[in-house]
Write a protein that holds these residues in place. Structure first.
Motif, PDB file in Angstrom:
ATOM      1  N   GLU A   1       0.807  -1.224   0.000  1.00  0.00           N
ATOM      2  CA  GLU A   1       0.000   0.000   0.000  1.00  0.00           C
ATOM      3  C   GLU A   1       0.840   1.274   0.000  1.00  0.00           C
ATOM      4  OE1 GLU A   1      -0.104  -1.616   4.343  1.00  0.00           O
ATOM      5  OE2 GLU A   1      -0.101  -2.393   2.289  1.00  0.00           O
ATOM      6  N   HIS A   2       2.155   1.144   0.207  1.00  0.00           N
ATOM      7  CA  HIS A   2       3.014   2.327   0.207  1.00  0.00           C
ATOM      8  C   HIS A   2       3.271   2.870  -1.190  1.00  0.00           C
ATOM      9  CE1 HIS A   2       4.761   1.041   4.365  1.00  0.00           C
ATOM     10  NE2 HIS A   2       3.644   1.734   4.475  1.00  0.00           N
ATOM     11  N   GLY A   3       3.043   2.063  -2.222  1.00  0.00           N
ATOM     12  CA  GLY A   3       3.213   2.558  -3.589  1.00  0.00           C
ATOM     13  C   GLY A   3       4.035   1.633  -4.464  1.00  0.00           C
ATOM     14  N   ASP A   4       4.359   2.122  -5.646  1.00  0.00           N
ATOM     15  CA  ASP A   4       5.039   1.317  -6.658  1.00  0.00           C
ATOM     16  C   ASP A   4       6.480   0.999  -6.270  1.00  0.00           C
ATOM     17  OD1 ASP A   4       2.745   1.497  -8.129  1.00  0.00           O
ATOM     18  OD2 ASP A   4       3.545   2.861  -9.657  1.00  0.00           O
ATOM     19  N   ILE A   5       6.913  -0.193  -6.702  1.00  0.00           N
ATOM     20  CA  ILE A   5       8.304  -0.608  -6.543  1.00  0.00           C
ATOM     21  C   ILE A   5       8.952  -0.605  -7.931  1.00  0.00           C
ATOM     22  CG2 ILE A   5       9.882  -2.392  -5.726  1.00  0.00           C
ATOM     23  CD1 ILE A   5       8.059  -1.161  -3.558  1.00  0.00           C
ATOM     24  N   LEU A   6      10.109   0.020  -8.030  1.00  0.00           N
ATOM     25  CA  LEU A   6      10.860   0.061  -9.282  1.00  0.00           C
ATOM     26  C   LEU A   6      11.891  -1.061  -9.286  1.00  0.00           C
ATOM     27  CD1 LEU A   6      11.433   1.806 -11.898  1.00  0.00           C
ATOM     28  CD2 LEU A   6      13.343   2.770 -10.594  1.00  0.00           C
ATOM     29  N   VAL A   7      11.951  -1.807 -10.385  1.00  0.00           N
ATOM     30  CA  VAL A   7      12.973  -2.842 -10.579  1.00  0.00           C
ATOM     31  C   VAL A   7      13.751  -2.491 -11.835  1.00  0.00           C
ATOM     32  CG1 VAL A   7      13.438  -5.288 -10.978  1.00  0.00           C
ATOM     33  CG2 VAL A   7      11.558  -4.610  -9.463  1.00  0.00           C
ATOM     34  N   THR A   8      15.063  -2.327 -11.716  1.00  0.00           N
ATOM     35  CA  THR A   8      15.892  -2.006 -12.874  1.00  0.00           C
ATOM     36  C   THR A   8      16.547  -3.275 -13.422  1.00  0.00           C
ATOM     37  OG1 THR A   8      17.935  -1.618 -11.628  1.00  0.00           O
ATOM     38  CG2 THR A   8      16.387   0.232 -11.815  1.00  0.00           C
TER      39      THR A   8
ATOM     40  N   PHE B   1      13.789   6.558 -19.132  1.00  0.00           N
ATOM     41  CA  PHE B   1      13.996   6.698 -17.697  1.00  0.00           C
ATOM     42  C   PHE B   1      15.129   7.674 -17.381  1.00  0.00           C
ATOM     43  CE2 PHE B   1      15.887   5.255 -13.639  1.00  0.00           C
ATOM     44  CZ  PHE B   1      14.768   5.370 -12.820  1.00  0.00           C
ATOM     45  N   LEU B   2      16.128   7.715 -18.245  1.00  0.00           N
ATOM     46  CA  LEU B   2      17.310   8.543 -17.996  1.00  0.00           C
ATOM     47  C   LEU B   2      17.181   9.971 -18.523  1.00  0.00           C
ATOM     48  CD1 LEU B   2      20.164   5.956 -18.635  1.00  0.00           C
ATOM     49  CD2 LEU B   2      19.465   6.933 -16.441  1.00  0.00           C
ATOM     50  N   LYS B   3      16.034  10.310 -19.114  1.00  0.00           N
ATOM     51  CA  LYS B   3      15.841  11.685 -19.587  1.00  0.00           C
ATOM     52  C   LYS B   3      15.702  12.630 -18.395  1.00  0.00           C
ATOM     53  CE  LYS B   3      13.650  10.988 -24.116  1.00  0.00           C
ATOM     54  NZ  LYS B   3      12.382  11.153 -24.884  1.00  0.00           N
ATOM     55  N   ASN B   4      16.333  13.793 -18.513  1.00  0.00           N
ATOM     56  CA  ASN B   4      16.171  14.876 -17.522  1.00  0.00           C
ATOM     57  C   ASN B   4      16.483  14.425 -16.095  1.00  0.00           C
ATOM     58  OD1 ASN B   4      15.141  16.574 -19.651  1.00  0.00           O
ATOM     59  ND2 ASN B   4      13.161  15.530 -19.415  1.00  0.00           N
ATOM     60  N   THR B   5      17.523  13.607 -15.953  1.00  0.00           N
ATOM     61  CA  THR B   5      17.862  13.109 -14.615  1.00  0.00           C
ATOM     62  C   THR B   5      19.083  13.820 -14.027  1.00  0.00           C
ATOM     63  OG1 THR B   5      19.184  11.324 -15.602  1.00  0.00           O
ATOM     64  CG2 THR B   5      16.884  10.834 -15.027  1.00  0.00           C
ATOM     65  N   ALA B   6      19.502  14.922 -14.625  1.00  0.00           N
ATOM     66  CA  ALA B   6      20.696  15.616 -14.141  1.00  0.00           C
ATOM     67  C   ALA B   6      20.425  16.456 -12.889  1.00  0.00           C
ATOM     68  CB  ALA B   6      21.258  16.513 -15.238  1.00  0.00           C
TER      69      ALA B   6
ATOM     70  N   THR C   1      19.580  -3.514 -10.062  1.00  0.00           N
ATOM     71  CA  THR C   1      20.484  -4.610 -10.410  1.00  0.00           C
ATOM     72  C   THR C   1      21.634  -4.169 -11.300  1.00  0.00           C
ATOM     73  OG1 THR C   1      19.362  -5.301 -12.457  1.00  0.00           O
ATOM     74  CG2 THR C   1      18.466  -6.145 -10.380  1.00  0.00           C
ATOM     75  N   VAL C   2      21.723  -2.862 -11.625  1.00  0.00           N
ATOM     76  CA  VAL C   2      22.668  -2.443 -12.663  1.00  0.00           C
ATOM     77  C   VAL C   2      23.664  -1.375 -12.234  1.00  0.00           C
ATOM     78  CG1 VAL C   2      21.109  -3.091 -14.535  1.00  0.00           C
ATOM     79  CG2 VAL C   2      21.023  -0.766 -13.634  1.00  0.00           C
ATOM     80  N   GLY C   3      23.338  -0.554 -11.245  1.00  0.00           N
ATOM     81  CA  GLY C   3      24.250   0.490 -10.796  1.00  0.00           C
ATOM     82  C   GLY C   3      24.270   1.702 -11.713  1.00  0.00           C
ATOM     83  N   GLY C   4      25.293   2.548 -11.544  1.00  0.00           N
ATOM     84  CA  GLY C   4      25.524   3.680 -12.421  1.00  0.00           C
ATOM     85  C   GLY C   4      24.436   4.735 -12.409  1.00  0.00           C
ATOM     86  N   GLU C   5      24.221   5.356 -13.563  1.00  0.00           N
ATOM     87  CA  GLU C   5      23.267   6.457 -13.683  1.00  0.00           C
ATOM     88  C   GLU C   5      21.838   6.025 -13.396  1.00  0.00           C
ATOM     89  OE1 GLU C   5      25.423   9.375 -16.971  1.00  0.00           O
ATOM     90  OE2 GLU C   5      23.733   8.105 -17.573  1.00  0.00           O
TER      91      GLU C   5
ATOM     92  N   SER D   1      27.546   0.380 -14.435  1.00  0.00           N
ATOM     93  CA  SER D   1      28.750   1.073 -13.963  1.00  0.00           C
ATOM     94  C   SER D   1      28.906   0.815 -12.472  1.00  0.00           C
ATOM     95  CB  SER D   1      28.647   2.581 -14.206  1.00  0.00           C
ATOM     96  OG  SER D   1      29.730   3.260 -13.605  1.00  0.00           O
ATOM     97  N   PRO D   2      30.151   0.729 -11.983  1.00  0.00           N
ATOM     98  CA  PRO D   2      30.371   0.631 -10.543  1.00  0.00           C
ATOM     99  C   PRO D   2      30.324   1.996  -9.854  1.00  0.00           C
ATOM    100  CG  PRO D   2      32.466   0.500 -11.675  1.00  0.00           C
ATOM    101  CD  PRO D   2      31.408   0.564 -12.743  1.00  0.00           C
ATOM    102  N   ASP D   3      30.289   3.059 -10.646  1.00  0.00           N
ATOM    103  CA  ASP D   3      30.277   4.405 -10.084  1.00  0.00           C
ATOM    104  C   ASP D   3      28.847   4.867  -9.836  1.00  0.00           C
ATOM    105  OD1 ASP D   3      33.082   4.652 -10.240  1.00  0.00           O
ATOM    106  OD2 ASP D   3      32.930   5.147 -12.367  1.00  0.00           O
ATOM    107  N   LEU D   4      28.673   5.707  -8.820  1.00  0.00           N
ATOM    108  CA  LEU D   4      27.353   6.196  -8.450  1.00  0.00           C
ATOM    109  C   LEU D   4      27.362   7.728  -8.435  1.00  0.00           C
ATOM    110  CD1 LEU D   4      24.479   5.539  -7.592  1.00  0.00           C
ATOM    111  CD2 LEU D   4      25.274   5.418  -5.226  1.00  0.00           C
ATOM    112  N   PRO D   5      26.891   8.354  -9.523  1.00  0.00           N
ATOM    113  CA  PRO D   5      26.894   9.818  -9.617  1.00  0.00           C
ATOM    114  C   PRO D   5      25.702  10.428  -8.880  1.00  0.00           C
ATOM    115  CG  PRO D   5      26.088   8.892 -11.668  1.00  0.00           C
ATOM    116  CD  PRO D   5      26.457   7.728 -10.782  1.00  0.00           C
TER     117      PRO D   5
END
Length: 330
Positions: A151-158, A205-210, A224-228, A251-255
C-alpha cells in the motif's frame, strides 16, 4: 573414488590477455582437496561467469579455470557427518567458479560450509532456475519488505529482464506489490507474464535526470545495474523509501548527491549474496522453495548443454539475454 574423468568448460589464456573456452576432459584428482565431492546435475549462467570466462582478473586470478558460480547436484563423497553421500545439495557463490573450479564442470569439490541441502519444495533443476540470481533477488526482496508494504506505492525494478530483475519482479508481483520495470529491451512480453504493471524504456527513464533531486515516484527500488540508473532511481524515491543495490553491469560508479538521503530519508542497502551468513542464506532458500515460488518460474529459462554455453557467454556480455539460462550437465 578413482581418478574419474569428466566434462568441463575450461578457460585458458592462449596468449597474454587472450582467452579461449573449450569443453574438455578434466579429472577428479585435480580438484581442490576439500571436504565434499558433488556430481553436478545443473548449473546456470550469470554475468560473473561470463567475466570469469573471458579473463577478468577481478573475478578469476589464475587460468586454466572452470567457471560456474552455481551448482546443484548429488553428494558423491563427504568427510562431514552432517552431509551424506546421495544427498541433493546446492552450492552458490562463496569462491565457487571464481578461483575454485565451478559448476560448468560435472564435478566440484568444495568446503562443507558452502553446501546447502536442497530445500523442500524445490527440485535440483528449479534450484538452478533460481541460482545466485534468485538468492540475490530473494535477499533484495527480504530487505525491502521489512519496511515497505504494497500500500506504500510502486516498486521500481531495474534491469528487469535479466536474471535478478526478472526473478525479483516475479516474487514482488506474487506478494501483491505493484511493480514498474526499467529495461533496455524492446520485447517486454516476459515482464507482462511476470505481473509487471508498467515498463519504462531505459532511455526514457534517464531523460532529464541531471537534477539534484527528482519528483518522488517509488516507495522502493531494487536495482540490479548500478551507475546512472541507480542514481536516477534514488533521486526519485519517496520519503522513507528503501533502495537495494546488487549489481554494477551499467557502472560501478554512483553519480549521486546527498539530498535524497538527508531531505527524504532514503535508505540505500547493499546486497552481497557471495558471503552472506548461512543462517540468512537458508532462510532465503526456504522462501524460494515455498512462499516466493511464483507460477511462471519454470517458463522463465532456456535449458542448454555445456557445449552451447560459449555462445551464451557472448550474448550475456552484450546484454542480450532475457530471463535465466540453465545448464544441464547430465
Amino acid at each position: 573414488m578413482d581418478n574419474l574423468s569428466y566434462n568441463a568448460l575450461i578457460v585458458e589464456e592462449i596468449k597474454k590477455n587472450e582467452f579461449a573456452q573449450q569443453v574438455k576432459k578434466a579429472f577428479i584428482n585435480d580438484l581442490p582437496d576439500n571436504e565434499v565431492l558433488i556430481r553436478v546435475c545443473y548449473s546456470s549462467l550469470n554475468y560473473k561467469d561470463a567475466l570469469s570466462a573471458t579473463g577478468n582478473r577481478g573475478v578469476t586470478k589464475q587460468y586454466p579455470h572452470t567457471p560456474g558460480i552455481d551448482a546443484a547436484g548429488i553428494v558423491e563423497k563427504s568427510c562431514i557427518d552432517t552431509i551424506k553421500k546421495g544427498e541433493k545439495v546446492i552450492v552458490t557463490s562463496y569462491d565457487l567458479g571464481m578461483n575454485t573450479p565451478g559448476g560448468f564442470g560435472q564435478y566440484i569439490r568444495v568446503p562443507g560450509a558452502w553446501v546447502v541441502k536442497l530445500p523442500d519444495g524445490l527440485s535440483l533443476k528449479q534450484s538452478m532456475i533460481w541460482g545466485t540470481a534468485g538468492l540475490t533477488a530473494g535477499m533484495s526482496v527480504f530487505k525491502l519488505i521489512q519496511t515497505i508494504r504494497p500500500e506504500h506505492g510502486d516498486i521500481l525494478v531495474t534491469g528487469a529482464t535479466g536474471g535478478v530483475g526478472s526473478l525479483t519482479s516475479g516474487i514482488l508481483s506474487l506478494l501483491g506489490y505493484s511493480v514498474t520495470a526499467v529495461s533496455g529491451k524492446t520485447d517486454t512480453s516476459l515482464l507482462d507474464k511476470l505481473g509487471v504493471k508498467t515498463v519504462i524504456a531505459r532511455k526514457e527513464f534517464l531523460k532529464n535526470t541531471a537534477q539534484t533531486i527528482l519528483k518522488p515516484r517509488w516507495a522502493g527500488v531494487i536495482d540490479t545495474v548500478g551507475g546512472e540508473i541507480l542514481a536516477a532511481a534514488i533521486k526519485s524515491t519517496k520519503t522513507g523509501g528503501i533502495v537495494t543495490c546488487c549489481g554494477n553491469v551499467a557502472s560501478p560508479d554512483l553519480p549521486i548527491n546527498v539530498f535524497p538521503f538527508i531531505l527524504r530519508g532514503v535508505s540505500l542497502l547493499g546486497i552481497n549474496s557471495q558471503t552472506c551468513p548461512m543462517e540468512f542464506r537458508l532462510k532465503i532458500w526456504e522462501k524460494l522453495g515455498s512462499d516466493w515460488k511464483f507460477d511462471y518460474l519454470e517458463k522463465i529459462y532456456e535449458e542448454i548443454s555445456l557445449d552451447k554455453v560459449t555462445d551464451k557467454i557472448k550474448l550475456i556480455l552484450k546484454g542480450g539475454l532475457t530471463g535465466r539460462t540453465l545448464l544441464n550437465l547430465d
